[in-house]
Design a protein around this motif. Structure first.
Motif, PDB file in Angstrom:
ATOM      1  N   SER A   1      13.431  38.801 -46.208  1.00 43.58           N
ATOM      2  CA  SER A   1      14.152  39.611 -45.233  1.00 43.58           C
ATOM      3  C   SER A   1      13.187  40.516 -44.468  1.00 43.58           C
ATOM      4  CB  SER A   1      15.198  40.470 -45.931  1.00 43.58           C
ATOM      5  OG  SER A   1      14.567  41.469 -46.726  1.00 43.58           O
ATOM      6  N   GLU A   2      13.687  41.102 -43.396  1.00 47.38           N
ATOM      7  CA  GLU A   2      12.877  42.075 -42.660  1.00 47.38           C
ATOM      8  C   GLU A   2      12.565  43.281 -43.547  1.00 47.38           C
ATOM      9  OE1 GLU A   2      14.906  43.013 -39.060  1.00 47.38           O
ATOM     10  OE2 GLU A   2      14.777  40.966 -38.274  1.00 47.38           O
ATOM     11  N   ALA A   3      13.521  43.673 -44.364  1.00 46.44           N
ATOM     12  CA  ALA A   3      13.286  44.791 -45.287  1.00 46.44           C
ATOM     13  C   ALA A   3      12.172  44.450 -46.270  1.00 46.44           C
ATOM     14  CB  ALA A   3      14.572  45.131 -46.033  1.00 46.44           C
ATOM     15  N   ASP A   4      12.129  43.200 -46.733  1.00 44.92           N
ATOM     16  CA  ASP A   4      11.056  42.772 -47.636  1.00 44.92           C
ATOM     17  C   ASP A   4       9.695  42.923 -46.966  1.00 44.92           C
ATOM     18  OD1 ASP A   4      12.872  42.031 -49.630  1.00 44.92           O
ATOM     19  OD2 ASP A   4      13.026  39.967 -48.892  1.00 44.92           O
ATOM     20  N   SER A   5       9.601  42.496 -45.708  1.00 39.27           N
ATOM     21  CA  SER A   5       8.333  42.568 -44.990  1.00 39.27           C
ATOM     22  C   SER A   5       7.889  44.010 -44.779  1.00 39.27           C
ATOM     23  CB  SER A   5       8.448  41.848 -43.640  1.00 39.27           C
ATOM     24  OG  SER A   5       8.630  40.465 -43.820  1.00 39.27           O
ATOM     25  N   LEU A   6       8.813  44.841 -44.369  1.00 36.69           N
ATOM     26  CA  LEU A   6       8.461  46.241 -44.129  1.00 36.69           C
ATOM     27  C   LEU A   6       8.107  46.952 -45.425  1.00 36.69           C
ATOM     28  CD1 LEU A   6      11.177  47.104 -41.468  1.00 36.69           C
ATOM     29  CD2 LEU A   6       8.736  46.691 -41.080  1.00 36.69           C
ATOM     30  N   LYS A   7       8.788  46.595 -46.505  1.00 34.95           N
ATOM     31  CA  LYS A   7       8.460  47.172 -47.814  1.00 34.95           C
ATOM     32  C   LYS A   7       7.060  46.734 -48.243  1.00 34.95           C
ATOM     33  CE  LYS A   7      10.230  47.505 -52.565  1.00 34.95           C
ATOM     34  NZ  LYS A   7      11.312  47.065 -53.500  1.00 34.95           N
ATOM     35  N   ALA A   8       6.724  45.481 -47.982  1.00 33.58           N
ATOM     36  CA  ALA A   8       5.392  44.985 -48.336  1.00 33.58           C
ATOM     37  C   ALA A   8       4.311  45.697 -47.526  1.00 33.58           C
ATOM     38  CB  ALA A   8       5.321  43.477 -48.114  1.00 33.58           C
ATOM     39  N   LEU A   9       4.595  45.978 -46.262  1.00 32.36           N
ATOM     40  CA  LEU A   9       3.633  46.693 -45.431  1.00 32.36           C
ATOM     41  C   LEU A   9       3.421  48.111 -45.951  1.00 32.36           C
ATOM     42  CD1 LEU A   9       1.843  46.707 -42.912  1.00 32.36           C
ATOM     43  CD2 LEU A   9       3.867  47.366 -41.577  1.00 32.36           C
TER      44      LEU A   9
ATOM     45  N   VAL B   1      -9.278  42.368 -43.707  1.00 34.81           N
ATOM     46  CA  VAL B   1      -8.116  41.656 -43.178  1.00 34.81           C
ATOM     47  C   VAL B   1      -7.092  41.564 -44.301  1.00 34.81           C
ATOM     48  CG1 VAL B   1      -7.242  39.473 -42.278  1.00 34.81           C
ATOM     49  CG2 VAL B   1      -9.447  40.350 -41.490  1.00 34.81           C
ATOM     50  N   TRP B   2      -5.856  41.949 -43.994  1.00 35.46           N
ATOM     51  CA  TRP B   2      -4.805  42.023 -45.001  1.00 35.46           C
ATOM     52  C   TRP B   2      -3.566  41.287 -44.509  1.00 35.46           C
ATOM     53  CZ3 TRP B   2      -6.994  44.708 -48.997  1.00 35.46           C
ATOM     54  CH2 TRP B   2      -8.092  45.505 -48.675  1.00 35.46           C
ATOM     55  N   HIS B   3      -2.792  40.756 -45.456  1.00 38.84           N
ATOM     56  CA  HIS B   3      -1.592  40.001 -45.090  1.00 38.84           C
ATOM     57  C   HIS B   3      -0.345  40.572 -45.763  1.00 38.84           C
ATOM     58  CE1 HIS B   3      -4.665  36.984 -44.026  1.00 38.84           C
ATOM     59  NE2 HIS B   3      -3.756  36.573 -43.149  1.00 38.84           N
ATOM     60  N   VAL B   4       0.762  40.503 -45.024  1.00 38.86           N
ATOM     61  CA  VAL B   4       2.079  40.813 -45.584  1.00 38.86           C
ATOM     62  C   VAL B   4       3.019  39.676 -45.209  1.00 38.86           C
ATOM     63  CG1 VAL B   4       1.784  43.317 -45.570  1.00 38.86           C
ATOM     64  CG2 VAL B   4       2.705  42.179 -43.536  1.00 38.86           C
ATOM     65  N   PRO B   5       4.130  39.517 -45.929  1.00 37.39           N
ATOM     66  CA  PRO B   5       5.049  38.411 -45.640  1.00 37.39           C
ATOM     67  C   PRO B   5       5.702  38.555 -44.262  1.00 37.39           C
ATOM     68  CG  PRO B   5       5.454  39.327 -47.829  1.00 37.39           C
ATOM     69  CD  PRO B   5       4.544  40.276 -47.130  1.00 37.39           C
ATOM     70  N   PHE B   6       5.843  37.430 -43.580  1.00 39.50           N
ATOM     71  CA  PHE B   6       6.580  37.393 -42.322  1.00 39.50           C
ATOM     72  C   PHE B   6       8.066  37.217 -42.638  1.00 39.50           C
ATOM     73  CE2 PHE B   6       8.356  35.508 -38.494  1.00 39.50           C
ATOM     74  CZ  PHE B   6       7.666  36.137 -37.462  1.00 39.50           C
ATOM     75  N   PRO B   7       8.949  37.948 -41.965  1.00 36.11           N
ATOM     76  CA  PRO B   7      10.371  37.810 -42.269  1.00 36.11           C
ATOM     77  C   PRO B   7      10.895  36.422 -41.891  1.00 36.11           C
ATOM     78  CG  PRO B   7      10.061  39.187 -40.325  1.00 36.11           C
ATOM     79  CD  PRO B   7       8.705  38.961 -40.912  1.00 36.11           C
ATOM     80  N   ALA B   8      11.438  35.725 -42.871  1.00 32.51           N
ATOM     81  CA  ALA B   8      12.002  34.387 -42.671  1.00 32.51           C
ATOM     82  C   ALA B   8      13.221  34.271 -43.578  1.00 32.51           C
ATOM     83  CB  ALA B   8      10.967  33.315 -42.996  1.00 32.51           C
ATOM     84  N   PRO B   9      14.383  34.702 -43.107  1.00 30.49           N
ATOM     85  CA  PRO B   9      15.578  34.718 -43.956  1.00 30.49           C
ATOM     86  C   PRO B   9      15.882  33.370 -44.606  1.00 30.49           C
ATOM     87  CG  PRO B   9      15.971  35.958 -41.951  1.00 30.49           C
ATOM     88  CD  PRO B   9      14.629  35.307 -41.788  1.00 30.49           C
ATOM     89  N   PHE B  10      15.610  32.259 -43.901  1.00 31.14           N
ATOM     90  CA  PHE B  10      15.893  30.949 -44.487  1.00 31.14           C
ATOM     91  C   PHE B  10      15.055  30.709 -45.736  1.00 31.14           C
ATOM     92  CE2 PHE B  10      15.500  26.262 -44.688  1.00 31.14           C
ATOM     93  CZ  PHE B  10      16.850  25.945 -44.778  1.00 31.14           C
TER      94      PHE B  10
END
Length: 424
Positions: free
Chosen positions: A178-186, A165-174
């Motif tokens: 960012s969404e780019a951060d999450s996709l980059k982490a994936l 089981v692996w985790h990546v950040p959920f996009p939460a701009p506040f």
């Protein structure tokens, strides 16, 4: 019996690991109001954690359950099946997003639905890995704790958890993600920790529940769908808290236009009776061998009867449209408060899945969990039941029944405004 006396009995009889948000003991509830044993009335902005979307004791749900109870309460679908299980499965398979033929299995709890979705994904792909998101909540069983992206209070002292089981950040701009951060982490996860070819599924809440009501945008969910398609990974969408008209659609996934491979449902599905389900593409749902899925109480006759009644109420009372109006009313009042309160950082909503995040002196990096707790407590004293959530314990979430009369909604929002001003 008075609340204080019952609380003392609770402490003696019930382990401390089961928390209760409010020291109020319900004896009666109707639509969006609850009464305790002392005769005090409370306006319910919690709905049993998004369960009673159709209100407490909706007459159509009560009638459906009573009629089923006159026939039988339990025979076990795996022993002698019954028609309302099949009828509800047909209806949900039709309502689920996307054009593919669907099949549906019923279980008892949301965590059980997630567990079975993972089982089905592994059986269908022959792969073990599952990717989840930080801040996500998927349940309290061993597998679902592993998937849940928040340690306290859900995971403390309970490990070790299942592997792969692996985790990546959920996009939460506040929160600066960012969404780019999450996709980059994936992408980095696939390069550094687990190859994509080993991953059976990615699981995501379209709107994080316990995590703070952060919503995944249509673009982000579409990006995940494309990544899954590229690598042969199944996409599991967890609609347990966001489903059944809560967000202004039957399912929040509909906003994105994607089709999940598997979707978990529970909570508001039966207006308060325990039932959950997994809805998925037919060929994927058929992957486990006969006998590989099931459960003694899964898809109880009473739950199925209530579930069919809930679907009827959602349609006949236009609860999707009403959810949007409820959310708009809450947002307008909260935004008015925010104009003069630097402690209100952001108001978020998708339909009637609405949240207010509390911070310190206008600084989003500084959460205000103490004030959040105080607002919940003082509101209760004034007759309004609220829930908090969030990875930083600083979010007030609003989960009113979608059948709440607008005059009761406004009464509750008046109390909220008074409490917010008092705690500023």
């Amino acid at each position: 019996m008075k609340n204080q006396e019952l609380w003392s009995k609770r402490e003696a009889a019930v382990p401390r690991g089961i928390g209760s948000m409010h020291p109020v003991f319900a004896v009666r509830a109707l639509n969006a109001e609850i009464w305790d044993g002392e005769g005090r009335r409370y306006i319910d902005f919690a709905a049993g954690i998004a369960v009673t979307n159709t209100g407490h004791n909706h007459p159509k749900v009560k009638a459906a359950v009573a009629a089923q109870l006159d026939n039988f309460s339990h025979v076990c679908f795996q022993v002698t099946p019954y028609e309302n299980y099949i009828t509800l499965a047909e209806k949900l398979s039709t309502l689920a997003p996307g054009p593919s033929p669907k099949k549906t299995i019923f279980l008892t709890t949301g965590a059980e639905a997630v567990e079975n979705a993972v089982k089905i994904a592994r059986a269908a792909t022959g792969r073990p890995g599952v990717v989840a998101f930080s801040g996500g909540f998927h349940g309290r069983t061993m597998m679902t704790m592993a998937l849940t992206g928040k340690v306290a209070p859900y995971k403390v002292g309970f490990g070790p958890f299942p592997g792969d089981v692996w985790h990546v950040p959920f996009p939460a701009p506040f929160l600066g993600i960012s969404e780019a951060d999450s996709l980059k982490a994936l992408d980095a996860l696939f390069k550094a920790d687990v190859e994509a070819a080993r991953v059976a599924a990615i699981i995501i809440e379209p709107v994080q529940g316990e995590g703070g009501f952060y919503a995944a945008s249509p673009a982000f969910l579409q990006a995940l769908r494309a990544i899954c398609d590229t690598h042969g990974i199944l996409l599991i969408v967890d609609e347990i808290q966001s489903g059944f008209a809560r967000t202004g659609k039957m399912f929040a996934t509909e906003y994105s236009g994607i089709e999940p491979d598997l979707m978990t449902v529970a909570k508001a599905m039966a207006g308060g009776l325990p039932i959950s389900g997994v809805i998925g593409k037919a060929e994927i749902m058929d992957a486990p061998a006969p006998g590989g899925l099931g459960g003694t109480y899964g898809g109880s006759p009473l739950g199925c009867a209530a579930g069919l009644a809930v679907l009827e109420v959602i349609e006949s009372e236009n609860l999707c449209e009403r959810a949007i109006e409820i959310g708009d009313r809450i947002v307008r009042r909260c935004e008015a408060l925010r104009q003069s309160d630097r402690g209100i950082g952001e108001i978020r909503t998708l339909g009637a899945m609405t949240a207010m995040e509390l911070i310190q002196d206008g600084d989003a990096s500084k959460a205000a969990p103490d004030r959040t707790k105080r607002i919940v407590s003082v509101a209760r004293e004034k007759g309004l039941l609220l829930l908090s959530c969030g990875v930083r314990s600083n979010v007030i979430r609003f989960l009113t029944p979608l059948t709440i009369p607008f005059e009761v909604l406004d009464e509750g929002l008046d109390i909220l405004a008074e409490v917010v001003r008092e705690t500023a």
